[in-house]
Design an enzyme around this catalytic site. Structure first.
Site, PDB file in Angstrom:
ATOM      1  N   LYS B 106       0.859  -1.182   0.000  1.00 38.08           N
ATOM      2  CA  LYS B 106       0.000   0.000   0.000  1.00 38.08           C
ATOM      3  C   LYS B 106       0.890   1.226   0.000  1.00 38.08           C
ATOM      4  O   LYS B 106       1.601   1.490   0.970  1.00 38.08           O
ATOM      5  CB  LYS B 106      -0.923   0.020   1.224  1.00 38.08           C
ATOM      6  CG  LYS B 106      -1.692   1.332   1.326  1.00 38.08           C
ATOM      7  CD  LYS B 106      -2.522   1.463   2.574  1.00 38.08           C
ATOM      8  CE  LYS B 106      -2.784   2.940   2.857  1.00 38.08           C
ATOM      9  NZ  LYS B 106      -3.642   3.158   4.021  1.00 38.08           N
ATOM     10  N   ALA B 193      -9.579   5.494   4.106  1.00 37.39           N
ATOM     11  CA  ALA B 193      -9.513   6.620   5.060  1.00 37.39           C
ATOM     12  C   ALA B 193     -10.780   7.457   5.085  1.00 37.39           C
ATOM     13  O   ALA B 193     -11.342   7.772   4.044  1.00 37.39           O
ATOM     14  CB  ALA B 193      -8.328   7.531   4.764  1.00 37.39           C
ATOM     15  N   GLY B 194     -11.187   7.776   6.299  1.00 36.69           N
ATOM     16  CA  GLY B 194     -12.277   8.724   6.499  1.00 36.69           C
ATOM     17  C   GLY B 194     -13.566   8.119   7.019  1.00 36.69           C
ATOM     18  O   GLY B 194     -14.431   8.827   7.501  1.00 36.69           O
ATOM     19  N   ASN B 215      -9.135   1.621   9.437  1.00 38.90           N
ATOM     20  CA  ASN B 215      -8.403   1.242  10.645  1.00 38.90           C
ATOM     21  C   ASN B 215      -9.023   1.888  11.883  1.00 38.90           C
ATOM     22  O   ASN B 215      -9.608   1.246  12.729  1.00 38.90           O
ATOM     23  CB  ASN B 215      -6.927   1.625  10.500  1.00 38.90           C
ATOM     24  CG  ASN B 215      -6.032   1.039  11.586  1.00 38.90           C
ATOM     25  OD1 ASN B 215      -4.845   0.843  11.388  1.00 38.90           O
ATOM     26  ND2 ASN B 215      -6.557   0.726  12.768  1.00 38.90           N
ATOM     27  N   THR B 216      -8.936   3.235  11.939  1.00 43.73           N
ATOM     28  CA  THR B 216      -9.364   3.951  13.143  1.00 43.73           C
ATOM     29  C   THR B 216     -10.839   3.721  13.466  1.00 43.73           C
ATOM     30  O   THR B 216     -11.201   3.623  14.651  1.00 43.73           O
ATOM     31  CB  THR B 216      -9.080   5.458  12.990  1.00 43.73           C
ATOM     32  OG1 THR B 216      -7.740   5.614  12.523  1.00 43.73           O
ATOM     33  CG2 THR B 216      -9.229   6.185  14.306  1.00 43.73           C
TER      34      THR B 216
END
Lengths: 66, 264
Positions: B106, B193-194, B215-216
């Site tokens: 990635k 992301a986001g 992830n988060t």
């Protein structure tokens, strides 16, 4: 002679090998990768790979990341 | 009876995946939580970062790859933290050595510390070099269609536009841009992301994305393992809704019950 390992200077005897360094770090057999002066050193060559004075060595492993 | 539309597997670099949810392994409390959340997510591809093995580090410290073994998961090393093409390429080469020649990576080259927005110029440079060197590159980029197409032309195996800044949890900020990219590219398009919660993941899939990398949203949930399970379902629901084809939007009501036969 002096070499740099992950940004820290280290005194080692002449003829010091990659395998000796990995062993000293307690990483033998671990999932790691090594770079010397920006060139990859394959794991299979650690036994025969000897460092030179001033070598900049990076040893890395996988950590959590996204 | 209408047949249930059969989904096709997600194919990345010639390999088939059943799950369209890709997960990161960062920000978890410990390796056990990483293991449980990853398992609950049903993900088959898991990202990792590459960092220095510290001198004097406790050799008994559990290794991340014991929690997410490469025999079970496709490990996707990232270039997180790199701000130049040069550092990103270096990181990928170390990752390939670390993972015994595994060449799926990635790529992300960041340009700004506050937003973590990608530096697309450095990203294009790194992508070119990595593809030439035989890497299979999944690339994190902005939601810019022209850059996305350029990355596809270079030979990236998947293009991964952001939906919002990394770790922000703001959801799909510009669905129209994501949709443009989905429509125009032939390689898989994944939102990376986001995403903040399950509905965001479903929206990404309803837009026609081939998958979502997060992830988060999982790791920073109050209960990461439960959120991982929610995300799995949201990805599946969003995908099925996309395949089913949603009803057209109308401005006024349209009664669901028949108007004929009323007795009042």
């Amino acid at each position: 002679m002096e070499i740099s390992v992950n940004g820290e200077n280290k005194q080692v005897p002449d003829g010091y090998t990659a395998a000796q360094l990995v062993d000293a770090m307690g990483l033998t057999g671990g999932r790691i990768a090594m770079e010397v002066n920006l060139e990859i050193v394959p794991r299979s060559t650690y036994d025969s790979y000897t460092f030179n004075a001033g070598d900049k060595i990076e040893i890395v492993h996988a950590v959590g990341g996204g | 009876m209408t047949q249930v539309k059969q989904d096709t597997p997600l194919v990345i670099a010639g390999r088939e995946y059943t799950s369209r949810l890709l997960v990161g392994s960062g920000k978890y409390k410990d390796n056990e939580e990483t293991r449980l959340a990853t398992e609950a997510s049903g993900a088959e591809i898991v990202t990792v970062a590459i960092r220095r093995s510290n001198i004097g580090q406790n050799p008994d410290e559990p290794n991340l790859l014991d929690a997410i073994p490469p025999e079970k998961y496709t490990i996707l090393p990232n270039t997180a933290g790199c701000y130049t093409a040069k550092d990103a390429v270096r990181t990928c080469k170390l990752a390939r050595e670390l993972l015994d020649g595994h060449d799926l990576v990635k790529l992300e080259v960041l340009g700004d510390e506050k937003t973590l927005f990608p530096d697309v110029i450095q990203t294009l440079k790194a992508a070119e070099e990595l593809v030439k060197d035989g890497f299979k590159v999944m690339v994190y980029t902005s939601d810019d269609l022209l850059i996305a197409k350029e990355l596809e032309d270079i030979g990236c195996v998947a293009v991964m536009p952001l939906a919002a800044p990394i770790g922000s949890g703001l959801g799909i900020r510009n669905p129209y841009n994501i949709r443009f990219i989905v429509e125009e590219l032939k390689v898989p398009v994944l939102v990376d992301a986001g995403v903040g919660t399950a509905s965001d993941a479903a929206v990404a899939m309803e837009l026609g994305c081939d998958g979502v990398l997060m992830n988060t949203a999982i790791a920073a949930a109050q209960n990461p393992v439960l959120m991982a399970s929610a995300m799995k379902k949201a990805i599946e629901a969003g995908r099925e809704a996309y395949l089913a084809g949603r009803m057209p939007r109308k401005r006024y009501a349209n009664a669901s019950s028949p108007l004929d036969g009323t007795f009042f």
